[in-house]
Structures are given as structure tokens and as C-alpha cells.
Design an enzyme around this catalytic site. Structure first.
Site, PDB file in Angstrom:
ATOM      1  CD  GLU A   1      51.733  10.795  52.759  1.00  0.00           C
ATOM      2  OE1 GLU A   1      50.399  10.961  52.871  1.00  0.00           O
ATOM      3  OE2 GLU A   1      52.497  12.273  53.072  1.00  0.00           O
ATOM      4  CG  ASP A   2      47.650  12.104  50.670  1.00  0.00           C
ATOM      5  OD1 ASP A   2      49.045  11.746  51.315  1.00  0.00           O
ATOM      6  OD2 ASP A   2      47.169  12.332  50.561  1.00  0.00           O
TER       7      ASP A   2
ATOM      8  CG  ASP B   1      53.228  19.424  48.589  1.00  0.00           C
ATOM      9  OD1 ASP B   1      54.263  19.502  47.834  1.00  0.00           O
ATOM     10  OD2 ASP B   1      53.409  20.129  49.337  1.00  0.00           O
TER      11      ASP B   1
ATOM     12  CG  PHE C   1      46.160  22.377  46.162  1.00  0.00           C
ATOM     13  CD1 PHE C   1      47.101  22.177  47.920  1.00  0.00           C
ATOM     14  CD2 PHE C   1      44.623  22.406  46.797  1.00  0.00           C
ATOM     15  CE1 PHE C   1      46.844  21.719  49.063  1.00  0.00           C
ATOM     16  CE2 PHE C   1      44.228  21.340  47.341  1.00  0.00           C
ATOM     17  CZ  PHE C   1      45.071  21.450  49.223  1.00  0.00           C
TER      18      PHE C   1
ATOM     19  NE  ARG D   1      38.444  13.791  54.189  1.00  0.00           N
ATOM     20  CZ  ARG D   1      40.824  13.987  53.819  1.00  0.00           C
ATOM     21  NH1 ARG D   1      41.709  13.419  52.795  1.00  0.00           N
ATOM     22  NH2 ARG D   1      41.272  14.764  54.425  1.00  0.00           N
TER      23      ARG D   1
HETATM   24  P1  IMP Z   1      54.567  17.540  52.862  1.00  0.00           P
HETATM   25  O1  IMP Z   1      54.856  16.867  54.505  1.00  0.00           O
HETATM   26  O2  IMP Z   1      54.338  18.771  52.160  1.00  0.00           O
HETATM   27  O3  IMP Z   1      55.282  16.261  51.593  1.00  0.00           O
HETATM   28  O4  IMP Z   1      52.729  16.748  52.848  1.00  0.00           O
HETATM   29  C1  IMP Z   1      52.094  16.043  52.176  1.00  0.00           C
HETATM   30  C2  IMP Z   1      50.826  15.948  52.837  1.00  0.00           C
HETATM   31  O5  IMP Z   1      50.013  17.053  52.054  1.00  0.00           O
HETATM   32  C3  IMP Z   1      50.487  15.016  52.172  1.00  0.00           C
HETATM   33  O6  IMP Z   1      50.343  14.152  52.681  1.00  0.00           O
HETATM   34  C4  IMP Z   1      49.152  15.458  51.711  1.00  0.00           C
HETATM   35  O7  IMP Z   1      47.765  15.201  53.089  1.00  0.00           O
HETATM   36  C5  IMP Z   1      48.831  17.540  51.810  1.00  0.00           C
HETATM   37  N1  IMP Z   1      49.182  17.851  50.139  1.00  0.00           N
HETATM   38  C6  IMP Z   1      50.246  17.534  50.151  1.00  0.00           C
HETATM   39  N2  IMP Z   1      49.497  18.670  48.518  1.00  0.00           N
HETATM   40  C7  IMP Z   1      48.910  18.788  48.553  1.00  0.00           C
HETATM   41  C8  IMP Z   1      47.478  18.392  47.481  1.00  0.00           C
HETATM   42  O8  IMP Z   1      47.901  18.804  45.889  1.00  0.00           O
HETATM   43  N3  IMP Z   1      46.120  18.346  47.887  1.00  0.00           N
HETATM   44  C9  IMP Z   1      46.252  18.212  48.643  1.00  0.00           C
HETATM   45  N4  IMP Z   1      47.404  17.753  50.054  1.00  0.00           N
HETATM   46  C10 IMP Z   1      48.098  17.952  49.713  1.00  0.00           C
END
Ligand code: IMP
Length: 182
Positions: free
Chosen positions: A101-102, A105, A154, A167
Site C-alpha cells: 500500500e502507498d 491514512d 497531504f 505521481r
Molecule cells: P485511507 O482509507 O484513509 O487509509 O486512505 C488510503 C488511501 O488514500 C491511500 O492509499 C491513498 O491512495 C489515499 N491517500 C491518503 N493520504 C494521501 C495523501 O497524503 N496524498 C495522496 N493520497 C493519499
């Protein structure tokens, strides 16, 4: 809103990322030693650069597959409702699986994906996340391996986007809005 002017301030250099990816791959190689094949599952689209670098440092037989879950769309807010837009091509039942996973959050995306994949009864399932924003967590979930913990900013670059932009930056930077209303 992507049309507001912004600057990107470097947070993690390309060199620091490369060193961390190498160290993560060593730990993963050690953890899965003896596997007949490790299925590396990249979560599209943000993990595509990370997974490309990571698999080249993993010294095990690997298979690469991808899964796409809906996340932020074109906004900066996480959607709590996670949908699977593209499922895996291969079977993972009885297999060793590493989810890549990237960013973790709020944790909604990862927990949804992990629950889905666990329901397919893999032999073992671990998670490697490049970035973790622990202060934003709403669902209790933690990756097995994390590249970097970052503050509530962000970020873009190294595969990660802001409304499909940035990207292709080789480093990770924080988006800071400029001008009126910044
Ligand atoms: P979560 O479900 O809130 O944990 O979100 C996870 C996904 O939201 C990540 O896989 C990203 O694709 C996107 N995301 C979360 N934070 C960022 C950020 O700072 N920049 C860009 N995408 C983000």
C-alpha cells in the site's frame, strides 16, 4: 481543489526512499524465506512505483498482482465507503501474500482490503505500507512493515497523486497551497 496554486515541499528524498525500500525488502525476504512463491499484491494506483522498486529488491520467487480500491477520488478527503474497482487476477487461497500500500491514512481502505483477502484464506498475509499517518487513523490497523511515519500532511510523488497529478516525482513532497486563501 487541484486548480488552487500550490507548491510541493520535499519531505522524503529519493535517496532516503531507496535506502528504506532496500531495508524493507531485506526484512520481507527474511520473513518469507522458504516460500515457494510470494504473491505481491499492489493496491492501485498509488503503489505502482513502490511495488516496482520493492519487488526488485526481494530475493524470493514472486508473483505480482494488482487490486484497485476506490479511495480519495479527486479530493483530499478519504471516503469511508471502500469499493473494489479491480479485483486480483489470481487465486490467493493457501498462498503467501504481501499487500503493498502507498499510504495508510484513516485505515478504511487497508482494513477493507485485508478483510476481503483474508476471507480467501491465504496461508499467510502481511502488509507493507510505504507511508503511515498514524495521527489520522480511524480504524485500528497497522501494516506489518512501514517505510516512514509522516505527520498529517497531504503528500505526492513516488506514485502518489493529488487529483492524478505529481505521481512522477522521484521524491515525496507535501502539498502547500499558496496565494489567497492558502
Ligand atoms: P485511507 O482509507 O484513509 O487509509 O486512505 C488510503 C488511501 O488514500 C491511500 O492509499 C491513498 O491512495 C489515499 N491517500 C491518503 N493520504 C494521501 C495523501 O497524503 N496524498 C495522496 N493520497 C493519499
Amino acid at each position: 481543489m487541484p486548480d488552487r496554486p500550490y507548491v510541493i515541499d520535499e519531505m522524503i528524498s529519493a535517496k532516503a526512499i531507496a535506502a528504506r525500500v532496500e531495508a524493507l525488502a531485506k526484512e520481507i525476504t527474511r520473513a518469507f524465506r522458504g516460500t515457494d512463491k510470494l504473491v505481491v499484491v499492489g493496491l492501485l494506483r498509488g503503489s505502482f512505483v513502490f511495488i516496482a522498486d520493492l519487488v526488485r529488491e526481494i530475493d524470493l520467487p514472486v508473483e505480482v498482482d494488482f487490486l484497485e480500491a476506490s479511495s480519495y477520488g479527486d479530493a483530499m478527503q478519504s471516503s469511508r465507503e471502500v469499493r473494489i474497482l479491480k479485483d486480483l487476477r489470481g487465486e490467493i487461497s493457501g498462498r503467501d501474500v504481501l499487500v503493498v500500500e502507498d499510504i495508510v491514512d484513516t485505515g478504511f481502505t487497508l482494513s477493507h482490503v485485508v478483510n476481503l483477502l483474508r476471507s480467501r484464506v491465504p496461508k499467510r498475509l502481511e502488509v507493507c505500507a510505504l507511508l503511515d499517518k498514524p495521527s489520522r487513523r480511524e480504524v485500528a490497523i497497522k501494516a506489518t512493515w512501514t517505510g516512514f511515519e509522516i505527520p498529517d500532511e497531504f503528500v505526492v510523488g513516488y506514485g502518489i497523486d493529488f487529483a492524478q497529478r505529481n505521481r512522477n516525482l522521484p521524491y515525496i513532497g507535501a502539498v502547500h497551497f499558496t496565494g489567497d486563501g492558502a
